[in-house]
Enzyme design. Structure first.
Site, PDB file in Angstrom:
ATOM      1  N   THR A  53      -9.087  14.353  62.481  1.00 50.00           N
ATOM      2  CA  THR A  53     -10.543  15.232  62.503  1.00 50.00           C
ATOM      3  C   THR A  53      -9.840  16.749  62.232  1.00 50.00           C
ATOM      4  O   THR A  53      -8.696  17.028  63.374  1.00 50.00           O
ATOM      5  CB  THR A  53     -11.614  14.702  63.191  1.00 50.00           C
ATOM      6  OG1 THR A  53     -12.097  15.842  63.867  1.00 50.00           O
ATOM      7  CG2 THR A  53     -10.410  14.869  65.344  1.00 50.00           C
ATOM      8  N   GLU A  54     -10.050  17.601  61.814  1.00 48.91           N
ATOM      9  CA  GLU A  54      -9.718  19.215  61.958  1.00 48.91           C
ATOM     10  C   GLU A  54      -9.919  19.699  62.889  1.00 48.91           C
ATOM     11  O   GLU A  54      -8.680  20.497  63.200  1.00 48.91           O
ATOM     12  CB  GLU A  54      -9.724  19.660  61.018  1.00 48.91           C
ATOM     13  CG  GLU A  54     -11.437  20.111  60.506  1.00 48.91           C
ATOM     14  CD  GLU A  54     -12.538  19.179  60.169  1.00 48.91           C
ATOM     15  OE1 GLU A  54     -12.029  18.232  59.858  1.00 48.91           O
ATOM     16  OE2 GLU A  54     -13.170  19.698  59.266  1.00 48.91           O
ATOM     17  N   ASN A  55     -10.402  19.077  64.034  1.00 45.19           N
ATOM     18  CA  ASN A  55     -10.749  20.068  65.086  1.00 45.19           C
ATOM     19  C   ASN A  55      -8.460  19.180  66.064  1.00 45.19           C
ATOM     20  O   ASN A  55      -8.837  19.800  67.302  1.00 45.19           O
ATOM     21  CB  ASN A  55     -11.441  20.592  65.925  1.00 45.19           C
ATOM     22  CG  ASN A  55     -12.365  18.586  66.240  1.00 45.19           C
ATOM     23  OD1 ASN A  55     -11.981  17.611  65.088  1.00 45.19           O
ATOM     24  ND2 ASN A  55     -12.700  18.441  67.585  1.00 45.19           N
TER      25      ASN A  55
END
Lengths: 219, 238, 219, 238
Positions: A53-55
């Site tokens: 997840t890009e966060n």
């Protein structure tokens, strides 16, 4: 010739399952917000898929049980998630280095429009008073090796989402590899769009009628 | 099921072939994956382009790889060492090519290679011989040069601990180029002092996320390069 | 007029002490290899200076006692060091982000030549058969806020190291802020080189005689 | 002697003045330094350019700062939120400027700002409206656009633990933009849940080295933004 449709096609879960079947064992996968998130539940037994997840999390697990949510452990859709054993956290520049650097194998995204050439529009209607918000979509489509789109075949108004040219602002040009809809699975190739699989009871002609551009078939 | 663990250094480097670009971690001996390098000497692949900060010491490790005439070109920042004549001799004879890169530019070019950045501007080396032929551009009144990303076919990296997913932690200043090299290579081969159970490495403290790592070999007691040099050892062992 | 020299000037330790006195409390400092390393020993009581070594350590401490060397805890000169309480380790790209990004306050380096304009040559004689080796010198001079040079005033052959133009290949152009030699402390300014302090028994004229370019004086 | 500890959020933000560029960490509420933002609301500095991934939720935190008309321009990737109308309303009225940046480009531009890289090429946003007016350049047959570094006068960042030297560790996905923002701001102001003794943070696990941090304030029990939004709270507290 009558256009035959004896079935409503795949439902959302079946669509997600179709995507899941095409994710090889050992893949690193980023799932977009919404419909793409369903994919995780359908990875076949025996396959190990690592979710990014890009966060800032590699090794995202399923949603926590109610009461165990941590507001500091969330996914890109800002929903509470968990971390698997062997997960790791990192900052945003490192996270997008994974994306932009081509380290993520597959990204599954939703779409507003996909063109014959694989152009994707999924971030803005371009209307003057809409609030444009792009998030990580442009980074994902430009960096991830394989882009799968999961979407209803037509809009709520019955308009084709698969079109000759996108009319909405692009997220990326020539980026989509395969489209999973409620009606069919369609490959984007240099020779055009090829229907790979039809949902039960759905004919090629019916898919074609609901598509804004000429389709080809492998079979 | 993901399992990146290989049983031996030899197995792990088996597909490194002639002409490959190989990154090798380490700053001097700290972080230099000596067992993987020796396995590459055994493998014998030739005409390699090696990206590493130095050129090895004595006649072991990277120096042995060079001495064995496997390296056609070195990309490095500091090819001079007090205790090795291997690189200097070949270089003076014109038998090895050198691309000299300032250390920070080297690290950033490797990071760029791993991060999908094809090129970037940097103030380093402006108006020096190392900027010759490079594009100069002014931003906010200051002159910068354009530097391009470096990618590799393989990286050979040493770390402290790894799990089967390839998550790595390093030891002190032996970390150096390891993390960026893992990012920039198609196939990243790591020698770890220990392979630990999945989940044993604190997820907040992982330095190299497993996604960057392809193969892991456990080498619990790596050779000490400086000790080998003191003992005048050379590889292949005589 | 006779050129007076009644003393041999500062020794290496006195030079290092002069540099140390000019490092403010709370500075982040990178010390080059060799003579610059001596500086750390002379930081005045009550000042806290944090040492950065470009191979990935902030909070470098003094050399370890014999027998406690760790080959994986070294400085940029590849000598064994220690880490202070509150130190941290990082990779090379992060380390040079500190340097290039202007986060290090002071770097103390040796020199082969320094020019009137603050150009520095300290990495190569440019001779055809020498092995060129630059390390982090070019990154340091382009990125660190203040560059101090510590060097003997002349070469072993008695040639001036402070010159009008460097004849050796440059490490950086207009990068040096101040020069500490055995004879004097000299500021590099837009108006030229200014002698700030003379070693005991050393006259301005003597310094001028051993310098390849015209000097100015504040006093 | 280095001591970066400030006694209150108000003290720590006291010199943020009109027209400053302020980076604010966080991805949604995770990592958003709400107490520092509220101190900035109290301080009242106007015409700020704020760099943050989002535009806040409800009427607290970043949304409160915007609602208080202190922000002239937002640089962000995702200004839309389900539960705040503050930014959209001002934006539709033309009373706040927006520079929309893809999330990875935003992170990389901030990192570049901190790392002394004035500009870099990226494949992100090529052939989209967000590349309009940007230089396009081909490397190895692929088209990239040039993006410039973002620097700030101040960064407001939230972390888990800090020591007096400014070494930081974060909590899970609340890390997000914190580390790169610390690098890119002249003055980096951090709120930490706890300030620990020097040496208590494992030197191998430090995420933000102290060199990047200017001021630290201990906020042991930061407000939960989503809870405040649920309760319809607004800042300044009524």
């Amino acid at each position: 010739m009558d256009i035959v449709k004896t079935n409503s096609g795949w439902d959302r879960n079946q669509m997600a399952q179709k995507v899941a079947l095409d994710i090889p064992d050992g893949s690193y996968v980023n799932l977009g917000i919404g419909l793409p998130e369903l994919v995780a539940a359908y990875v076949p037994e025996g396959r190990e898929v690592i979710y990014h997840t890009e966060n800032g999390l590699l090794g995202m697990g399923s949603a926590p049980e109610t009461g165990f949510e941590d507001p500091e452990l969330i996914n890109a859709g800002k929903k509470a998630v968990t971390a698997i054993q062997g997960a790791c956290f990192f900052h945003h520049a490192d996270s997008f280095a994974m994306i932009r650097g081509g380290h993520i194998d597959i990204c599954v995204l939703g779409a507003m429009q996909v063109s014959e050439e694989g152009d994707l529009a999924n971030w803005s209607t371009g209307e003057p008073h809409s609030i444009p918000a792009v998030g990580g979509a442009m980074d994902l489509v430009s960096g991830v090796k394989t882009i799968f789109i999961i979407t209803q075949h037509v809009t709520k108004d019955g308009e084709p989402k698969i079109v000759g040219k996108c009319t909405y602002p692009l997220t990326g040009k020539k980026v989509v590899d395969r489209i999973y809809t409620d009606l069919a699975i369609i490959d984007v190739t240099d020779a055009g769009l090829f229907v790979k699989e039809l949902a039960p009871g759905i004919t090629f002609e019916y898919v074609q009628k609901n598509t804004g551009v000429s389709l080809n078939r492998y079979f | 099921m993901i399992n990146k663990i290989f049983q031996s250094a030899a197995d792990a480097v088996e597909d490194i072939s002639d002409g490959s670009v190989v990154m090798i971690s380490g700053f001097g001996e700290a972080g230099s994956p000596i067992e993987l390098i020796h396995a590459l000497v055994d493998r014998g692949a030739k005409n390699l382009t090696v990206v590493s900060n130095n050129t090895g010491s004595g006649n072991v490790g990277l120096a042995a790889l060079i001495e064995n005439r496997q390296v056609g070109k070195m990309i490095c920042s500091f090819p001079r060492t007090a205790n090795s004549t291997v690189f200097p001799e070949l270089y003076r004879k014109g038998e090895i090519e050198l691309e000299l890169v300032p250390q920070g530019t080297l690290a950033e070019r490797i990071r760029a290679g791993g991060a999908g950045i094809p090129a970037f501007y940097t103030p380093t080396a402006v108006d020096t011989p190392l900027s010759e032929g490079k594009e100069v551009r002014i931003f906010n009144g200051i002159r910068y040069i354009l530097e391009s990303a470096i990618k590799a076919d393989f990286a050979l990296v040493k770390c402290k601990s790894a799990d089967r997913l390839g998550n790595l932690i390093y030891n002190k200043t032996a970390r150096n180029f390891g993390p960026v090299m893992c990012m920039a290579a198609k196939t990243c081969i790591v020698q770890a002092r220990e392979i630990v159970e999945q989940g044993k490495i604190d997820p907040e403290a992982v330095v190299t996320p497993g996604i960057f790592v392809t193969r892991i070999v456990e080498i619990p007691h790596p050779a000490h390069e400086s000790q080998l040099v003191l003992e005048n050892r050379r590889y292949p062992w005589i």
